[in-house]
Design a protein around this motif. Structure first.
Motif, PDB file in Angstrom:
ATOM      1  N   PRO A  45       0.831  -1.206   0.000  1.00 24.04           N
ATOM      2  CA  PRO A  45       0.000   0.000   0.000  1.00 24.04           C
ATOM      3  C   PRO A  45       0.867   1.259   0.000  1.00 24.04           C
ATOM      4  CG  PRO A  45       0.193  -0.818   2.225  1.00 24.04           C
ATOM      5  CD  PRO A  45       1.009  -1.752   1.352  1.00 24.04           C
ATOM      6  N   VAL A  46       1.467   1.559  -1.129  1.00 22.41           N
ATOM      7  CA  VAL A  46       2.457   2.635  -1.187  1.00 22.41           C
ATOM      8  C   VAL A  46       1.835   4.006  -0.959  1.00 22.41           C
ATOM      9  CG1 VAL A  46       4.117   3.802  -2.684  1.00 22.41           C
ATOM     10  CG2 VAL A  46       3.976   1.302  -2.691  1.00 22.41           C
ATOM     11  N   LYS A  47       0.693   4.257  -1.556  1.00 15.31           N
ATOM     12  CA  LYS A  47       0.112   5.609  -1.524  1.00 15.31           C
ATOM     13  C   LYS A  47      -0.672   5.881  -0.245  1.00 15.31           C
ATOM     14  CE  LYS A  47      -2.936   8.681  -4.151  1.00 15.31           C
ATOM     15  NZ  LYS A  47      -3.838   8.780  -5.323  1.00 15.31           N
ATOM     16  N   GLU A  48      -1.442   4.895   0.195  1.00 12.60           N
ATOM     17  CA  GLU A  48      -2.335   5.114   1.328  1.00 12.60           C
ATOM     18  C   GLU A  48      -2.764   3.765   1.896  1.00 12.60           C
ATOM     19  OE1 GLU A  48      -6.027   6.884  -0.083  1.00 12.60           O
ATOM     20  OE2 GLU A  48      -5.617   6.035  -2.062  1.00 12.60           O
ATOM     21  N   PRO A  49      -3.295   3.735   3.113  1.00 15.29           N
ATOM     22  CA  PRO A  49      -3.769   2.473   3.687  1.00 15.29           C
ATOM     23  C   PRO A  49      -4.877   1.859   2.840  1.00 15.29           C
ATOM     24  CG  PRO A  49      -3.587   4.163   5.383  1.00 15.29           C
ATOM     25  CD  PRO A  49      -3.404   4.854   4.060  1.00 15.29           C
ATOM     26  N   SER A  50      -4.955   0.530   2.877  1.00 16.24           N
ATOM     27  CA  SER A  50      -5.963  -0.202   2.131  1.00 16.24           C
ATOM     28  C   SER A  50      -6.391  -1.415   2.945  1.00 16.24           C
ATOM     29  CB  SER A  50      -5.403  -0.646   0.767  1.00 16.24           C
ATOM     30  OG  SER A  50      -6.375  -1.335   0.007  1.00 16.24           O
ATOM     31  N   ARG A  51      -7.439  -2.069   2.502  1.00 15.84           N
ATOM     32  CA  ARG A  51      -7.836  -3.371   3.028  1.00 15.84           C
ATOM     33  C   ARG A  51      -7.818  -4.339   1.858  1.00 15.84           C
ATOM     34  NH1 ARG A  51      -9.816  -2.268   8.153  1.00 15.84           N
ATOM     35  NH2 ARG A  51     -10.487  -4.428   8.467  1.00 15.84           N
ATOM     36  N   ILE A  52      -7.312  -5.543   2.075  1.00 16.77           N
ATOM     37  CA  ILE A  52      -7.160  -6.485   0.969  1.00 16.77           C
ATOM     38  C   ILE A  52      -7.739  -7.847   1.308  1.00 16.77           C
ATOM     39  CG2 ILE A  52      -5.136  -5.329   0.007  1.00 16.77           C
ATOM     40  CD1 ILE A  52      -3.388  -7.492   1.310  1.00 16.77           C
ATOM     41  N   TRP A  53      -8.155  -8.536   0.244  1.00 18.41           N
ATOM     42  CA  TRP A  53      -8.579  -9.932   0.275  1.00 18.41           C
ATOM     43  C   TRP A  53      -7.756 -10.646  -0.803  1.00 18.41           C
ATOM     44  CZ3 TRP A  53     -11.432  -5.748   1.088  1.00 18.41           C
ATOM     45  CH2 TRP A  53     -12.451  -5.748   2.043  1.00 18.41           C
ATOM     46  N   THR A  54      -7.283 -11.843  -0.541  1.00 16.80           N
ATOM     47  CA  THR A  54      -6.503 -12.573  -1.545  1.00 16.80           C
ATOM     48  C   THR A  54      -6.996 -14.010  -1.659  1.00 16.80           C
ATOM     49  OG1 THR A  54      -4.792 -13.355   0.004  1.00 16.80           O
ATOM     50  CG2 THR A  54      -4.447 -11.187  -1.021  1.00 16.80           C
ATOM     51  N   LYS A  55      -6.698 -14.606  -2.817  1.00 16.42           N
ATOM     52  CA  LYS A  55      -7.027 -16.012  -3.062  1.00 16.42           C
ATOM     53  C   LYS A  55      -5.944 -16.588  -3.973  1.00 16.42           C
ATOM     54  CE  LYS A  55     -10.697 -19.021  -4.840  1.00 16.42           C
ATOM     55  NZ  LYS A  55     -12.052 -19.037  -5.462  1.00 16.42           N
ATOM     56  N   GLY A  56      -5.411 -17.757  -3.614  1.00 15.61           N
ATOM     57  CA  GLY A  56      -4.392 -18.417  -4.421  1.00 15.61           C
ATOM     58  C   GLY A  56      -2.989 -18.303  -3.873  1.00 15.61           C
ATOM     59  N   LEU A  57      -2.855 -17.655  -2.695  1.00 15.71           N
ATOM     60  CA  LEU A  57      -1.549 -17.486  -2.065  1.00 15.71           C
ATOM     61  C   LEU A  57      -1.431 -18.397  -0.845  1.00 15.71           C
ATOM     62  CD1 LEU A  57      -1.244 -13.588  -2.193  1.00 15.71           C
ATOM     63  CD2 LEU A  57      -0.432 -15.260  -3.878  1.00 15.71           C
TER      64      LEU A  57
ATOM     65  N   TRP B  93      -0.486 -17.564   2.133  1.00 17.95           N
ATOM     66  CA  TRP B  93      -1.070 -16.878   3.280  1.00 17.95           C
ATOM     67  C   TRP B  93      -2.153 -15.923   2.782  1.00 17.95           C
ATOM     68  CZ3 TRP B  93       4.415 -17.220   2.911  1.00 17.95           C
ATOM     69  CH2 TRP B  93       4.977 -18.172   3.782  1.00 17.95           C
ATOM     70  N   ASP B  94      -3.309 -16.461   2.491  1.00 17.11           N
ATOM     71  CA  ASP B  94      -4.433 -15.647   2.048  1.00 17.11           C
ATOM     72  C   ASP B  94      -5.017 -14.861   3.228  1.00 17.11           C
ATOM     73  OD1 ASP B  94      -5.620 -17.936  -0.477  1.00 17.11           O
ATOM     74  OD2 ASP B  94      -4.637 -16.000  -0.734  1.00 17.11           O
ATOM     75  N   VAL B  95      -5.597 -13.724   2.915  1.00 18.69           N
ATOM     76  CA  VAL B  95      -6.200 -12.884   3.952  1.00 18.69           C
ATOM     77  C   VAL B  95      -7.588 -12.445   3.497  1.00 18.69           C
ATOM     78  CG1 VAL B  95      -3.993 -12.045   4.819  1.00 18.69           C
ATOM     79  CG2 VAL B  95      -5.151 -10.778   3.001  1.00 18.69           C
TER      80      VAL B  95
END
Length: 370
Positions: A313-325, A327-329
């Motif tokens: 999150p280089v520019k600003e805070p974010s919230r993320i969801w991932t699939k396929g990694l 350590w998914d979050v």
């Protein structure tokens, strides 16, 4: 690994027996994120039926009605756009592909049984020493136009023309304030070409000190000299964007944001190739990134990408969801000075990595050397 070693507990969503969504369909490159859907088509509209809340896509600006027993509510739903990414196209060996499953100028994308036609892209060579030449030569061969940002031409000459290698001779233009371009390099590119039909390399002097040579190259590629009035701007790959001085590397990351202000990449997409990694900007929304060819999971000898991934999150805070990694979050807050996802791993069975972000984040994935 994920920063701070936190344990993540998935949020359990309530069961929804049925959702009906109707909306007028318009042509659009991106669509709005929603759950797994089945649908039937009626005149002028499409009707979707959803039996469980899981997660996929529809167009934005829809209205939604839900029924769960006797309860019914309506309202707007907007969870961002869905973007499809095919970074494998950039370094694909098309000659080898033609001998196998290439047909009619199209390639299977493997996601839904349809076909995907690769987009053309332009190449910008920045002023950083070139490594991983196997990948660089693939990018060069697949690009539709190739320019060097000032001293980037010296880097091409040093690894090729100076040694009698003509692979990089077909350079369209050298652009910038030209304070780094050597006389030897300039002479070489204005007198050599590996193709009898290629035009002589143009030398374009842009003396302004209020713009970088990278920015001048992008302006040229998006301007009337390279873009047709009725055609969309080309995607751009920059070689040598990360490496060397820290301030220069951060400047290239800054340019990824600067050149892609549109929330839907209306000015084209951009990639930074550093030899060891490919980095690109994920706008707010959901992204499906193809990291392996269809049917090539669990075949590491055929992989173009290595397993390491970062979402920053280089520019600003974010919230993320991932699939396929590994350590998914889900709904995971990330920011500099807080927690960030670096050195995550693509699973051996993953063909498409999915990332959803509430704010723009950088996605970087390691490359195997060819």
């Amino acid at each position: 690994m994920l920063g701070f070693g936190l344990k993540f507990i998935p949020t359990k969503l309530p069961l929804i027996n049925r959702i009906f969504i109707s909306f007028h369909v318009s042509r659009c490159r991106t669509v709005t994120a929603l759950p797994d859907l089945t649908f039937t088509t009626t005149r002028g509209t499409q009707l979707f039926q959803l039996n469980n809340y899981r997660g996929r896509a529809i167009h934005s600006n829809e209205t939604m009605g839900t029924t769960n027993g006797a309860t019914k509510t309506t309202g707007a739903l907007d969870e961002g756009h869905i973007f499809e990414w095919y970074p494998l196209d950039l370094v694909r060996d098309y000659e080898q592909q033609k001998q196998h499953d290439h047909h009619n100028g199209q390639l299977h994308n493997g996601s839904n049984g349809t076909t995907h036609k690769p987009e053309q892209f332009a190449l910008v060579v920045l002023n950083q020493p070139l490594t991983h030449l196997g990948l660089v030569k693939r990018l060069w061969k697949n690009a539709s136009i190739r320019v060097a940002a000032d001293g980037g031409a010296n880097c091409l000459y040093d690894v090729a023309g100076k040694n009698g290698d003509h692979d990089f001779d077909d350079l369209t233009a050298i652009i910038g304030d030209l304070d780094s371009l050597t006389t030897e390099t300039r002479t070489y590119f204005t007198t050599h070409s590996s193709s009898p039909t290629a035009s002589q390399t143009a030398i374009i002097h842009e003396p302004s000190q209020y713009s970088t040579d990278f920015a001048k190259s992008v302006d040229y590629l998006r301007g009337p000299s390279c873009s047709k009035p009725d055609a969309p701007p080309p995607d751009i790959v920059a070689i040598g964007g990360l490496g060397g001085r820290v301030d220069q590397g951060l400047s290239q990351l800054h340019h990824l944001y600067l050149f892609q202000s549109s929330p839907t990449y209306a000015d084209g997409r951009m990639y930074l190739f550093s030899g060891e990694s490919l980095t690109f900007l994920l706008k707010s929304g959901t992204h499906r990134i193809r990291v392996r060819e269809p049917g090539q999971a669990n075949q590491p000898e055929k992989d173009v990408f290595a397993k390491w991934v970062g979402i920053l999150p280089v520019k600003e805070p974010s919230r993320i969801w991932t699939k396929g990694l590994e350590w998914d979050v889900e709904d995971w807050p990330t920011e500099f000075g807080g927690q960030v996802s670096t050195s995550n791993h693509v699973l051996p069975e993953t063909e498409v990595v999915e990332v959803r972000a509430t704010k723009d984040v950088l996605f970087t994935i390691a490359l195997r050397d060819l």
